[in-house]
Design a protein around this motif. Structure first.
Motif, mmCIF file in Angstrom:
data_model
loop_
_atom_site.group_PDB
_atom_site.id
_atom_site.type_symbol
_atom_site.label_atom_id
_atom_site.label_comp_id
_atom_site.label_asym_id
_atom_site.label_seq_id
_atom_site.Cartn_x
_atom_site.Cartn_y
_atom_site.Cartn_z
ATOM 1 N N GLN A 1 -7.948 11.162 6.655
ATOM 2 C CA GLN A 1 -7.735 12.607 6.673
ATOM 3 C C GLN A 1 -7.822 13.131 8.101
ATOM 4 N N GLY A 2 -6.883 13.997 8.418
ATOM 5 C CA GLY A 2 -6.891 14.618 9.738
ATOM 6 C C GLY A 2 -6.083 13.882 10.785
ATOM 7 N N ASP A 3 -5.490 12.748 10.435
ATOM 8 C CA ASP A 3 -4.660 12.032 11.406
ATOM 9 C C ASP A 3 -3.244 12.608 11.344
ATOM 10 N N ASP A 4 -2.962 13.533 12.236
ATOM 11 C CA ASP A 4 -1.664 14.219 12.251
ATOM 12 C C ASP A 4 -0.510 13.298 12.622
ATOM 13 N N ARG A 5 -0.806 12.164 13.233
ATOM 14 C CA ARG A 5 0.252 11.260 13.693
ATOM 15 C C ARG A 5 0.362 10.009 12.825
ATOM 16 N N LEU A 6 -0.192 10.066 11.620
ATOM 17 C CA LEU A 6 -0.196 8.895 10.745
ATOM 18 C C LEU A 6 1.214 8.356 10.497
ATOM 19 N N ASN A 7 2.151 9.214 10.118
ATOM 20 C CA ASN A 7 3.517 8.744 9.827
ATOM 21 C C ASN A 7 4.152 8.083 11.042
ATOM 22 N N GLU A 8 3.905 8.622 12.210
ATOM 23 C CA GLU A 8 4.425 8.033 13.452
ATOM 24 C C GLU A 8 3.835 6.639 13.675
ATOM 25 N N LYS A 9 2.548 6.486 13.423
ATOM 26 C CA LYS A 9 1.880 5.188 13.600
ATOM 27 C C LYS A 9 2.357 4.175 12.563
ATOM 28 N N VAL A 10 2.574 4.633 11.336
ATOM 29 C CA VAL A 10 3.098 3.756 10.292
ATOM 30 C C VAL A 10 4.496 3.276 10.688
ATOM 31 N N ARG A 11 5.324 4.183 11.194
ATOM 32 C CA ARG A 11 6.672 3.807 11.652
ATOM 33 C C ARG A 11 6.594 2.816 12.818
ATOM 34 N N LYS A 12 5.660 3.045 13.737
ATOM 35 C CA LYS A 12 5.517 2.147 14.898
ATOM 36 C C LYS A 12 5.154 0.733 14.432
ATOM 37 N N PHE B 1 0.838 -1.200 0.000
ATOM 38 C CA PHE B 1 0.000 0.000 0.000
ATOM 39 C C PHE B 1 0.871 1.248 0.000
ATOM 40 N N GLU B 2 0.267 2.341 -0.461
ATOM 41 C CA GLU B 2 0.941 3.636 -0.456
ATOM 42 C C GLU B 2 0.447 4.449 0.731
ATOM 43 N N VAL B 3 1.370 5.104 1.406
ATOM 44 C CA VAL B 3 1.033 5.900 2.581
ATOM 45 C C VAL B 3 0.109 7.060 2.200
ATOM 46 N N ARG B 4 0.282 7.623 1.009
ATOM 47 C CA ARG B 4 -0.579 8.756 0.660
ATOM 48 C C ARG B 4 -2.036 8.329 0.479
ATOM 49 N N LEU B 5 -2.283 7.110 0.016
ATOM 50 C CA LEU B 5 -3.654 6.614 -0.059
ATOM 51 C C LEU B 5 -4.202 6.389 1.351
ATOM 52 N N LEU B 6 -3.400 5.826 2.206
ATOM 53 C CA LEU B 6 -3.791 5.636 3.602
ATOM 54 C C LEU B 6 -4.076 6.993 4.254
ATOM 55 N N ALA B 7 -3.240 7.979 3.975
ATOM 56 C CA ALA B 7 -3.431 9.331 4.528
ATOM 57 C C ALA B 7 -4.715 9.954 4.003
ATOM 58 N N GLU B 8 -5.009 9.712 2.732
ATOM 59 C CA GLU B 8 -6.251 10.242 2.152
ATOM 60 C C GLU B 8 -7.465 9.603 2.836
ATOM 61 N N MET B 9 -7.360 8.327 3.147
ATOM 62 C CA MET B 9 -8.462 7.632 3.830
ATOM 63 C C MET B 9 -8.642 8.157 5.250
#
Length: 169
Positions: free
Chosen positions: A101-112, A91-99
């Motif tokens: 929307q508004g999750d400011d900590r998405l990259n941190e959670k993906v890294r975790k 999966f692509e993170v930008r598609l996940l981010a689009e789904m």
């Protein structure tokens, strides 16, 4: 393990995993995450071993071990993993981010989730679940109504992201 396993742990893993290396890896991660392993200095081979016979109780199959590992994630990280599972093994993170929307900590959670060995980065923007069975476990943990909602959200997000040329997607 960062050290040799005791003979008793090797016997246990051989019995439970029946020669499946991925199952061995997941059982070990399950035991480590639950702090069920300790250093044993006595016995025929010193090394890492189960803390007690009680620790030998595991879910009965690989699916159960995978679900138990996913259940140990924080609720926020588990939700990200379950959402990503709808997108497939890669999966692509930008598609996940689009789904989401508004999750400011998405990259941190993906890294975790990557630190917890749920998935690995293929590039800065693309990830892959460590194993298809891990993705399937995250997918199957959701009730059908939730999966349907997430599939709809994924489609709408994909359409927004690629509105200029949907033919490729």
């Amino acid at each position: 393990l960062q050290g040799p396993p005791a003979a008793s742990l090797l016997d246990f893993l051989e019995l439970r995993a029946q020669g499946n290396p991925f199952f061995v890896e997941q059982i070990l991660k399950y035991l480590q995450e639950g702090r069920r392993l300790g250093l044993q200095t006595a016995g025929r081979t010193p090394g890492w071993a189960l803390n007690s016979a009680r620790e030998a109780r595991l879910p009965i199959d690989l699916q159960g071990v995978l679900v138990a590992r996913l259940d140990r994630l924080t609720q926020q990280v588990k939700e990200i993993v379950q959402t990503a599972a709808v997108l497939g093994r890669e999966f692509e993170v930008r598609l996940l981010a689009e789904m989401l929307q508004g999750d400011d900590r998405l990259n941190e959670k993906v890294r975790k989730a990557a630190e917890e060995d749920i998935w690995a980065a293929l590039s800065e923007i693309r990830y892959i679940f460590r194993h298809t069975m891990l993705r399937e476990a995250a997918y199957s943990m959701q009730v059908e109504a939730q999966r349907l909602k997430l599939h709809t959200l994924a489609l709408e997000s994909l359409e927004r992201l690629h509105a200029a040329d949907l033919s490729l997607h």
